[in-house]
Design a protein around this motif. Structure first.
Motif, mmCIF file in Angstrom:
data_model
loop_
_atom_site.group_PDB
_atom_site.id
_atom_site.type_symbol
_atom_site.label_atom_id
_atom_site.label_comp_id
_atom_site.label_asym_id
_atom_site.label_seq_id
_atom_site.Cartn_x
_atom_site.Cartn_y
_atom_site.Cartn_z
ATOM 1 N N HIS A 70 -1.201 -15.216 -12.351
ATOM 2 C CA HIS A 70 -1.287 -16.170 -11.247
ATOM 3 C C HIS A 70 -0.676 -15.553 -9.997
ATOM 4 C CE1 HIS A 70 2.996 -17.364 -11.428
ATOM 5 N NE2 HIS A 70 2.860 -17.267 -12.730
ATOM 6 N N LEU A 86 -3.903 -19.153 -7.123
ATOM 7 C CA LEU A 86 -4.845 -19.256 -8.250
ATOM 8 C C LEU A 86 -4.169 -18.754 -9.499
ATOM 9 C CD1 LEU A 86 -5.990 -16.156 -9.023
ATOM 10 C CD2 LEU A 86 -7.287 -16.483 -6.944
ATOM 11 N N ASP A 87 -4.755 -19.069 -10.666
ATOM 12 C CA ASP A 87 -4.324 -18.507 -11.939
ATOM 13 C C ASP A 87 -5.539 -18.269 -12.800
ATOM 14 O OD1 ASP A 87 -5.063 -20.990 -12.942
ATOM 15 O OD2 ASP A 87 -3.011 -21.734 -12.990
ATOM 16 N N MET A 88 -5.336 -17.455 -13.851
ATOM 17 C CA MET A 88 -6.457 -17.036 -14.677
ATOM 18 C C MET A 88 -5.938 -16.590 -16.028
ATOM 19 S SD MET A 88 -9.209 -14.008 -13.847
ATOM 20 C CE MET A 88 -10.492 -13.543 -15.017
ATOM 21 N N GLN A 94 -10.960 -18.481 -13.650
ATOM 22 C CA GLN A 94 -9.879 -18.563 -12.685
ATOM 23 C C GLN A 94 -9.922 -19.892 -11.945
ATOM 24 O OE1 GLN A 94 -10.515 -15.879 -9.179
ATOM 25 N NE2 GLN A 94 -12.211 -15.072 -10.414
ATOM 26 N N ARG A 95 -8.739 -20.394 -11.653
ATOM 27 C CA ARG A 95 -8.621 -21.698 -11.018
ATOM 28 C C ARG A 95 -7.958 -21.526 -9.657
ATOM 29 N NH1 ARG A 95 -5.341 -26.048 -14.386
ATOM 30 N NH2 ARG A 95 -3.989 -24.190 -14.461
ATOM 31 N N VAL A 96 -8.686 -21.964 -8.573
ATOM 32 C CA VAL A 96 -8.179 -21.908 -7.205
ATOM 33 C C VAL A 96 -7.672 -23.298 -6.839
ATOM 34 C CG1 VAL A 96 -8.708 -21.371 -4.812
ATOM 35 C CG2 VAL A 96 -9.833 -20.083 -6.650
ATOM 36 N N TYR A 97 -6.450 -23.379 -6.334
ATOM 37 C CA TYR A 97 -5.802 -24.663 -6.138
ATOM 38 C C TYR A 97 -6.148 -25.304 -4.786
ATOM 39 C CZ TYR A 97 -3.019 -23.927 -10.342
ATOM 40 O OH TYR A 97 -2.632 -23.745 -11.636
ATOM 41 N N ASN A 101 -9.675 -22.325 0.009
ATOM 42 C CA ASN A 101 -9.703 -20.948 -0.477
ATOM 43 C C ASN A 101 -10.806 -20.695 -1.502
ATOM 44 O OD1 ASN A 101 -7.439 -20.273 1.096
ATOM 45 N ND2 ASN A 101 -6.020 -20.931 -0.524
ATOM 46 N N LYS A 102 -11.485 -21.703 -1.962
ATOM 47 C CA LYS A 102 -12.548 -21.494 -2.948
ATOM 48 C C LYS A 102 -13.695 -20.688 -2.342
ATOM 49 C CE LYS A 102 -11.671 -25.562 -5.802
ATOM 50 N NZ LYS A 102 -12.209 -26.822 -6.384
ATOM 51 N N SER A 106 -10.176 -14.651 -4.542
ATOM 52 C CA SER A 106 -10.565 -14.519 -5.955
ATOM 53 C C SER A 106 -9.883 -13.298 -6.570
ATOM 54 C CB SER A 106 -12.079 -14.399 -6.096
ATOM 55 O OG SER A 106 -12.540 -13.221 -5.444
#
Length: 425
Positions: A70, A86-88, A94-97, A101-102, A106
């Motif tokens: 993350h 983000l975390d993965m 991967q998850r963008v908060y 930023n989506k 990345s």
């Protein structure tokens, strides 16, 4: 904690002489985390403890939550704030908060295959300025690593650069341009395609007295896959044993039954987790002492007519025993010394008083004999005169017949006595 782990090899080399030779190859044999001296009597059972919860094997069939990456952002202006970018994980996307930023920020999808966890930022804006932290967590191996990168945004192309400020790498990026913040870790535990059960190994070695460390004999090899290799007849004879579920419990302790003098020596437990990069070594110096004295045997029970004779037990109450300890000889000598010292002091004082009194009396007597009295008034109005006074008034001419001084003095004494007699009459 790091300091304690650094001092352990030194302690091992000081207290276990056999560890001197093995410490030179600690990189291949493992890091010494424990060194213990054990002394047991002959004929007893020894258990050399070797535990490690990090060696407990739980197969990660899903491979989804064991490893996580993350990215976090710390902003210091206009006010301090911390934001998860983000975390993965391998089993999830991967998850963008932040919705802004989506599609703009990345991490490569092949991150857990090639170890490239770099953060890609497209169309840099002024709000992207701050300190970015790349965090890698391996929950199975309990490994946590991180790296920090500072991002500054500029409007001048001439100010774009990359440098090290003494604490972290600083990127100065032109506004609206793309940047890649590097975070690469190609260690095998962060990548796919590894068989964890084949990379966990535990083995015991034995070094008899007088044998070089590189000549130590292998006792047993244990693998997380269930494979086991015994060396020598000791395990076949059940003299030595390691539990079959060692990797399930993390307990690799070695038990030795019926100790004999030949079992004396240096035992070492090696734990290798190649997948997690774990290499530990525990050293035990075993000394076998004389056997314990045999316990007295109890008399067999007496049976009459196949019926056991009951035994009555008398329960005795508590007893009070008065123990009189004799006084120590030094105690008597000490008090005797006090008594003698007091007696000698008193005797000295008495002697001193007697001597001083006698001297005073003697001096008074001499003073009375030498004092010239003028006269004493006697009864009847008569006066007595000393011989010395008579001598002053009695100046009769000396008889010339006396030829020496001795005779003169005798005559003078006689005349003095005659005068005294006349005066008394």
């Amino acid at each position: 904690m790091h300091l304690d782990m650094t001092l352990l090899p030194i302690v091992a080399m000081l207290f276990l002489p056999g560890a001197w030779g093995q410490s030179g190859s600690s990189s291949t044999l493992g890091f010494v985390v424990e060194a213990t001296n054990i002394t047991l009597p002959a004929g007893s059972k020894a258990v050399l403890p070797c535990h490690s919860h990090r060696m407990v094997w739980t197969q990660d069939s899903l491979k989804d939550r064991q490893r996580v990456v993350h990215w976090d952002l710390v902003r210091s202006s206009p006010e301090y704030s911390v934001e998860r970018i983000l975390d993965m994980s391998p089993g999830a996307h991967q998850r963008v908060y932040n919705g802004f930023n989506k599609g703009r920020i990345s991490v490569p999808d092949s991150a857990f295959n090639d170890g490239n966890f770099s953060l890609i930022i497209n169309s840099v804006v002024t709000t992207d300025k701050g300190v970015y932290t790349c965090n890698l967590h391996h929950h199975y191996c309990q490994i946590h690593q991180s790296i920090q990168i500072q991002l500054n945004v500029t409007k001048s192309a001439r100010k774009e650069r990359r440098y090290w400020d003494g604490e972290r790498t600083v990127f100065v990026v032109l506004l609206g341009k793309s940047v890649v913040l590097p975070c690469v870790n190609r260690r095998s535990l962060w990548r796919e395609g590894l068989q964890e059960d084949q990379q966990q190994v535990a083995h015991w070695d034995f070094q008899p007295p007088g044998v070089r460390p590189d000549r130590a004999g292998r006792l047993v090899d244990l693998y997380a896959s269930g494979e086991r290799r015994d060396y020598g007849p000791l395990f076949g004879q059940s003299k030595m044993n390691v539990e079959e579920d060692a990797f399930t419990l993390g307990d690799f302790s070695l038990s030795i039954s019926n100790l004999k003098p030949v079992d004396k020596g240096l035992y070492s437990c090696h734990l290798h987790h190649h997948y997690c990069g774990l290499h530990e070594r525990r050293i035990f110096r075993l000394t076998v002492g004389p056997p314990l004295p045999s316990a007295p045997t109890t008399a067999p029970s007496v049976f009459q007519n196949d019926v056991a004779v009951p035994r009555t037990e008398v329960v005795e109450g508590p007893r009070v025993v008065n123990v009189i300890l004799p006084e120590h000889r030094g105690y008597f000598v000490q008090h005797l010394g006090y008594f003698l010292a007091t007696f000698l002091l008193l005797a000295f004082i008495v002697v001193a008083v007697i001597v001083l009194t006698r001297r005073r009396k003697k001096r008074g007597l001499e003073y009375d004999l030498r004092r010239p009295d003028q006269g004493h008034v006697m009864g009847g109005g008569e006066m007595s005169l000393d011989c010395t006074e008579l001598r002053t008034y009695n100046q009769a001419p000396m008889n010339s017949e006396h030829k020496n001084n001795l005779l003169k003095e005798r005559d003078m004494a006689k005349d003095c006595n005659k005068d005294l007699v006349k005066l008394w009459k």
